[in-house]
Design a protein around this motif. Structure first.
Motif, PDB file in Angstrom:
ATOM      1  N   LYS A 250       0.820  -1.223   0.000  1.00 39.65           N
ATOM      2  CA  LYS A 250       0.000   0.000   0.000  1.00 39.65           C
ATOM      3  C   LYS A 250       0.846   1.262   0.000  1.00 39.65           C
ATOM      4  O   LYS A 250       0.376   2.335  -0.402  1.00 39.65           O
ATOM      5  N   ASP A 251       2.096   1.157   0.457  1.00 37.94           N
ATOM      6  CA  ASP A 251       2.996   2.314   0.473  1.00 37.94           C
ATOM      7  C   ASP A 251       4.029   2.243  -0.648  1.00 37.94           C
ATOM      8  O   ASP A 251       5.114   2.827  -0.551  1.00 37.94           O
ATOM      9  N   PHE A 252       3.701   1.537  -1.710  1.00 38.24           N
ATOM     10  CA  PHE A 252       4.565   1.433  -2.883  1.00 38.24           C
ATOM     11  C   PHE A 252       5.032   2.819  -3.338  1.00 38.24           C
ATOM     12  O   PHE A 252       4.220   3.732  -3.536  1.00 38.24           O
ATOM     13  N   LEU A 253       6.341   2.987  -3.464  1.00 40.85           N
ATOM     14  CA  LEU A 253       7.010   4.215  -3.916  1.00 40.85           C
ATOM     15  C   LEU A 253       6.971   5.354  -2.906  1.00 40.85           C
ATOM     16  O   LEU A 253       7.508   6.436  -3.178  1.00 40.85           O
ATOM     17  N   LEU A 254       6.368   5.146  -1.750  1.00 40.64           N
ATOM     18  CA  LEU A 254       6.254   6.185  -0.727  1.00 40.64           C
ATOM     19  C   LEU A 254       7.242   5.868   0.398  1.00 40.64           C
ATOM     20  O   LEU A 254       7.094   4.873   1.105  1.00 40.64           O
ATOM     21  N   LEU A 255       8.231   6.736   0.580  1.00 36.85           N
ATOM     22  CA  LEU A 255       9.366   6.396   1.442  1.00 36.85           C
ATOM     23  C   LEU A 255       9.365   7.092   2.791  1.00 36.85           C
ATOM     24  O   LEU A 255      10.188   6.771   3.637  1.00 36.85           O
ATOM     25  N   ASN A 256       8.497   8.063   2.999  1.00 36.29           N
ATOM     26  CA  ASN A 256       8.454   8.720   4.311  1.00 36.29           C
ATOM     27  C   ASN A 256       7.003   8.972   4.703  1.00 36.29           C
ATOM     28  O   ASN A 256       6.090   8.880   3.877  1.00 36.29           O
ATOM     29  N   GLU A 257       6.784   9.294   5.969  1.00 35.53           N
ATOM     30  CA  GLU A 257       5.421   9.418   6.491  1.00 35.53           C
ATOM     31  C   GLU A 257       4.665  10.571   5.843  1.00 35.53           C
ATOM     32  O   GLU A 257       3.445  10.509   5.669  1.00 35.53           O
ATOM     33  N   ILE A 258       5.363  11.640   5.512  1.00 37.01           N
ATOM     34  CA  ILE A 258       4.686  12.776   4.874  1.00 37.01           C
ATOM     35  C   ILE A 258       4.181  12.375   3.499  1.00 37.01           C
ATOM     36  O   ILE A 258       3.032  12.656   3.125  1.00 37.01           O
ATOM     37  N   SER A 259       5.026  11.695   2.715  1.00 37.32           N
ATOM     38  CA  SER A 259       4.624  11.247   1.376  1.00 37.32           C
ATOM     39  C   SER A 259       3.427  10.316   1.452  1.00 37.32           C
ATOM     40  O   SER A 259       2.499  10.399   0.628  1.00 37.32           O
ATOM     41  N   LYS A 260       3.447   9.419   2.432  1.00 35.38           N
ATOM     42  CA  LYS A 260       2.337   8.482   2.602  1.00 35.38           C
ATOM     43  C   LYS A 260       1.032   9.223   2.883  1.00 35.38           C
ATOM     44  O   LYS A 260      -0.018   8.897   2.334  1.00 35.38           O
ATOM     45  N   LYS A 261       1.095  10.233   3.740  1.00 37.55           N
ATOM     46  CA  LYS A 261      -0.102  11.003   4.064  1.00 37.55           C
ATOM     47  C   LYS A 261      -0.599  11.778   2.838  1.00 37.55           C
ATOM     48  O   LYS A 261      -1.810  11.821   2.560  1.00 37.55           O
ATOM     49  N   LEU A 262       0.323  12.390   2.122  1.00 36.78           N
ATOM     50  CA  LEU A 262      -0.068  13.152   0.931  1.00 36.78           C
ATOM     51  C   LEU A 262      -0.806  12.265  -0.055  1.00 36.78           C
ATOM     52  O   LEU A 262      -1.828  12.674  -0.622  1.00 36.78           O
ATOM     53  N   TYR A 263      -0.293  11.055  -0.257  1.00 34.09           N
ATOM     54  CA  TYR A 263      -0.945  10.173  -1.227  1.00 34.09           C
ATOM     55  C   TYR A 263      -2.260   9.609  -0.693  1.00 34.09           C
ATOM     56  O   TYR A 263      -3.318   9.748  -1.326  1.00 34.09           O
ATOM     57  N   HIS A 264      -2.205   8.976   0.453  1.00 31.31           N
ATOM     58  CA  HIS A 264      -3.387   8.261   0.949  1.00 31.31           C
ATOM     59  C   HIS A 264      -4.526   9.203   1.330  1.00 31.31           C
ATOM     60  O   HIS A 264      -5.703   8.887   1.100  1.00 31.31           O
ATOM     61  N   ASP A 265      -4.210  10.365   1.897  1.00 33.07           N
ATOM     62  CA  ASP A 265      -5.257  11.274   2.385  1.00 33.07           C
ATOM     63  C   ASP A 265      -5.747  12.251   1.328  1.00 33.07           C
ATOM     64  O   ASP A 265      -6.927  12.624   1.332  1.00 33.07           O
ATOM     65  N   PHE A 266      -4.868  12.658   0.415  1.00 32.76           N
ATOM     66  CA  PHE A 266      -5.217  13.767  -0.478  1.00 32.76           C
ATOM     67  C   PHE A 266      -5.297  13.403  -1.955  1.00 32.76           C
ATOM     68  O   PHE A 266      -5.990  14.079  -2.711  1.00 32.76           O
ATOM     69  N   SER A 267      -4.593  12.365  -2.394  1.00 38.10           N
ATOM     70  CA  SER A 267      -4.494  12.098  -3.828  1.00 38.10           C
ATOM     71  C   SER A 267      -5.201  10.838  -4.281  1.00 38.10           C
ATOM     72  O   SER A 267      -5.832  10.819  -5.340  1.00 38.10           O
ATOM     73  N   SER A 268      -5.121   9.776  -3.497  1.00 36.29           N
ATOM     74  CA  SER A 268      -5.534   8.454  -3.978  1.00 36.29           C
ATOM     75  C   SER A 268      -7.000   8.385  -4.393  1.00 36.29           C
ATOM     76  O   SER A 268      -7.347   7.643  -5.323  1.00 36.29           O
ATOM     77  N   ASN A 269      -7.858   9.140  -3.733  1.00 38.74           N
ATOM     78  CA  ASN A 269      -9.293   9.050  -4.022  1.00 38.74           C
ATOM     79  C   ASN A 269      -9.806  10.135  -4.973  1.00 38.74           C
ATOM     80  O   ASN A 269     -11.017  10.199  -5.233  1.00 38.74           O
ATOM     81  N   MET A 270      -8.917  10.958  -5.486  1.00 39.46           N
ATOM     82  CA  MET A 270      -9.354  11.991  -6.424  1.00 39.46           C
ATOM     83  C   MET A 270      -9.795  11.361  -7.744  1.00 39.46           C
ATOM     84  O   MET A 270      -9.180  10.394  -8.219  1.00 39.46           O
ATOM     85  N   PRO A 271     -10.871  11.865  -8.359  1.00 33.26           N
ATOM     86  CA  PRO A 271     -11.307  11.333  -9.658  1.00 33.26           C
ATOM     87  C   PRO A 271     -10.218  11.510 -10.715  1.00 33.26           C
ATOM     88  O   PRO A 271      -9.305  12.333 -10.568  1.00 33.26           O
ATOM     89  N   ILE A 272     -10.340  10.753 -11.787  1.00 32.54           N
ATOM     90  CA  ILE A 272      -9.362  10.808 -12.873  1.00 32.54           C
ATOM     91  C   ILE A 272      -9.913  11.613 -14.037  1.00 32.54           C
ATOM     92  O   ILE A 272     -11.025  11.362 -14.522  1.00 32.54           O
ATOM     93  N   ILE A 273      -9.139  12.603 -14.457  1.00 32.15           N
ATOM     94  CA  ILE A 273      -9.382  13.288 -15.728  1.00 32.15           C
ATOM     95  C   ILE A 273      -8.254  12.867 -16.666  1.00 32.15           C
ATOM     96  O   ILE A 273      -7.103  13.234 -16.472  1.00 32.15           O
ATOM     97  N   ASP A 274      -8.592  12.074 -17.650  1.00 37.21           N
ATOM     98  CA  ASP A 274      -7.596  11.563 -18.604  1.00 37.21           C
ATOM     99  C   ASP A 274      -7.718  12.382 -19.885  1.00 37.21           C
ATOM    100  O   ASP A 274      -8.402  11.986 -20.827  1.00 37.21           O
ATOM    101  N   TYR A 275      -7.036  13.512 -19.905  1.00 37.55           N
ATOM    102  CA  TYR A 275      -7.289  14.495 -20.961  1.00 37.55           C
ATOM    103  C   TYR A 275      -6.573  14.206 -22.271  1.00 37.55           C
ATOM    104  O   TYR A 275      -6.721  14.959 -23.239  1.00 37.55           O
ATOM    105  N   HIS A 276      -5.811  13.113 -22.324  1.00 34.17           N
ATOM    106  CA  HIS A 276      -5.220  12.704 -23.611  1.00 34.17           C
ATOM    107  C   HIS A 276      -5.063  11.181 -23.618  1.00 34.17           C
ATOM    108  O   HIS A 276      -4.272  10.619 -22.873  1.00 34.17           O
TER     109      HIS A 276
END
Length: 489
Positions: A32-58
């Motif tokens: 679950k923490d693939f490519l995430l090496l510190n606690e701040i990075s983990k929080k940024l991904y899991h709390d703020f980025s992972s559940n954002m919808p996808i806009i695939d503009y190209h």
């Protein structure tokens, strides 16, 4: 000195200490923490980025497959059909062409891909493939020649309950932009738009390469098709412009907000209207053009198109720096987009600058995204975009995400680092799949993890404040919101 004495006295003990230390801190394979090496990075991904919808503009998804909610018989069809990324690596593994694009069975092709994949350490295909296996098929092992049968069965059983639309919904896709020719009737886009049972937006992207590639052998035939579709007799450069405008406005009515151009490099060889008209008529009459005449025509086309995009509020994507179809033997056998393209190393940044400047002088410069296939151009693009920004528009001129041969971990880090060094990373419009596969949405996850680790690393190193509110806004913007606002979807 104490450590050195231990080595001299008891090398076996030191090896044991090193082994214990190594395995104590070794991460599990793509957890679950693939490519995430510190606690701040983990929080940024899991709390703020992972559940954002996808806009695939190209992307290069076929809208017909969405309109008809295509189902796939097996994993080979959804994974290897048309995927020249994978084809290239299979060829590098010495696989015979019959197992790649030939008449071997789908099961045989999958086996050859599995045997290839186990050698792809460090290649993004290894990560993408296993992210897809995890997210869509619930397989958390690793695919190789020995496990191919197990994975084949797991995927094919799961595919019985999957379809193009269900994959998009399960991927949290909000909107995609396909890639479409000016002569397309866009009937599948219209059908999807009118289908009230499907709420994901599927918008066309205007890609007029064939109308501009005057050097191609089929150019005159294409102009005849464009004339028929537009119902305008194209016999001059002026009537070419009329036809182009009519088709642009049709695309706009269907919901198009983006154009896209693929060129070796963006030319700027200026010529007056009379000269361009003479060049165009010469080519229609079967004449042979000089290289300079070709560039004059292309420049005139690009200037006209850019002004039209600006008029309608579209964004313009410029993809350049690709050498196409390098292996002529295989091109003659298989055709375009089969895995024989490469990086062009003589992109003319000065002509690109002149092109943007010419549009800007006439207040005709649209929002523009610059993608070079050559990572050497990162810094040059980073400085150029800063020359043409505009008040009231955040990041009007963008450096596009790491593209094609660069959309791996190193390429993404280099592109975002260069953009951060020279511009405003917080205005970046983020990732796209550039893919023909419905399983490629995990590339957004891959990008978001790398982006969160990069930013989180800077924060952990004291290079940016650990302000949760500001970081949340930045991560969500790059993951989704910037693209939504930039394109005006």
């Amino acid at each position: 000195m104490e450590y050195e004495s231990i080595i001299l006295k008891d090398e076996i003990t030191v090896r044991k200490i090193y082994t214990i230390h190594y395995f104590e801190y070794m991460k599990n394979f793509m957890d679950k923490d693939f490519l995430l090496l510190n606690e701040i990075s983990k929080k940024l991904y899991h709390d703020f980025s992972s559940n954002m919808p996808i806009i695939d503009y190209h992307c290069h998804i076929n809208p017909q497959e969405i309109a008809e909610d295509k189902k796939f018989e097996n994993i080979t069809q959804v994974w290897l059909g048309g995927d020249h990324y994978k084809w290239r690596q299979m060829r590098s593994n010495g696989v015979e062409e019959k197992y790649i694009t030939g008449d071997a069975t789908d099961r045989e092709k999958f086996q050859k891909w599995a045997e290839t994949l186990e050698k792809a350490i460090g290649n993004p295909l290894y990560h993408w493939s296993h992210l897809e296996l995890q997210r869509y098929f619930g397989f958390y092992g690793n695919l190789n020649g020995d496990t191919a049968e197990e994975v084949w069965n797991i995927c094919n059983e799961k595919l019985k309950t999957m379809s193009a639309r269900s994959i998009m919904k399960d991927s949290n896709v909000e909107l995609i932009c396909t890639t479409d020719d000016p002569i397309d009737d866009l009937k599948y886009h219209i059908a999807i738009k009118e289908d009230e049972t499907f709420d994901i937006k599927v918008l066309p992207t205007w890609r007029p390469d064939k109308a501009i590639a005057i050097e191609k052998v089929d150019f005159v035939d294409y102009i005849a098709k464009l004339s028929e579709v537009s119902e305008i007799e194209i016999n001059s450069f002026d009537t070419w412009k009329q036809a182009i405008t009519k088709r642009i406005e049709f695309f706009n009515e269907v919901g198009c907000r983006i154009s896209d151009h693929g060129l070796l490099y963006i030319p700027y060889v200026d010529a007056d209207e009379k000269t361009v008209d003479e060049i165009f008529k010469k080519r229609l009459d079967g004449g042979i053009l000089t290289e300079n005449e070709e560039l004059q025509y292309k420049t005139a086309c690009m200037l006209y198109c850019g002004a039209e995009y600006s008029r309608l509020g579209w964004a313009m994507q410029l993809h350049f720096g690709v050498t196409r179809d390098n292996n002529t033997k295989m091109f003659n056998k298989l055709g375009v987009d089969t895995g024989f393209d490469g990086i062009y190393n003589r992109v003319s940044i000065d002509q690109l600058s002149s092109y943007l400047n010419a549009l800007n002088k006439e207040d005709n410069l649209p929002k523009t995204i610059l993608y070079s296939l050559n990572p050497v151009d990162n810094a040059a693009i980073g400085t150029l975009i800063g020359c043409f920004q505009e008040a009231g528009v955040c990041g009007k001129i963008q450096q596009g995400s790491a593209w094609w041969f660069n959309d791996h971990k190193t390429g993404m880090i280099e592109q975002m680092t260069s953009l951060a060094n020279l511009g405003l990373l917080g205005n970046f419009i983020g990732m796209l799949t550039d893919s023909r596969s419905f399983l490629s949405y995990t590339r957004h996850e891959y990008f978001r993890r790398i982006m969160c680790e990069l930013i989180g690393g800077w924060v952990a190193n004291g290079e940016y404040p650990n302000d949760e509110k500001v970081l949340e806004r930045m991560i969500k913007n790059i993951s989704h919101d910037n693209a939504l606002n930039y394109f005006g979807f």
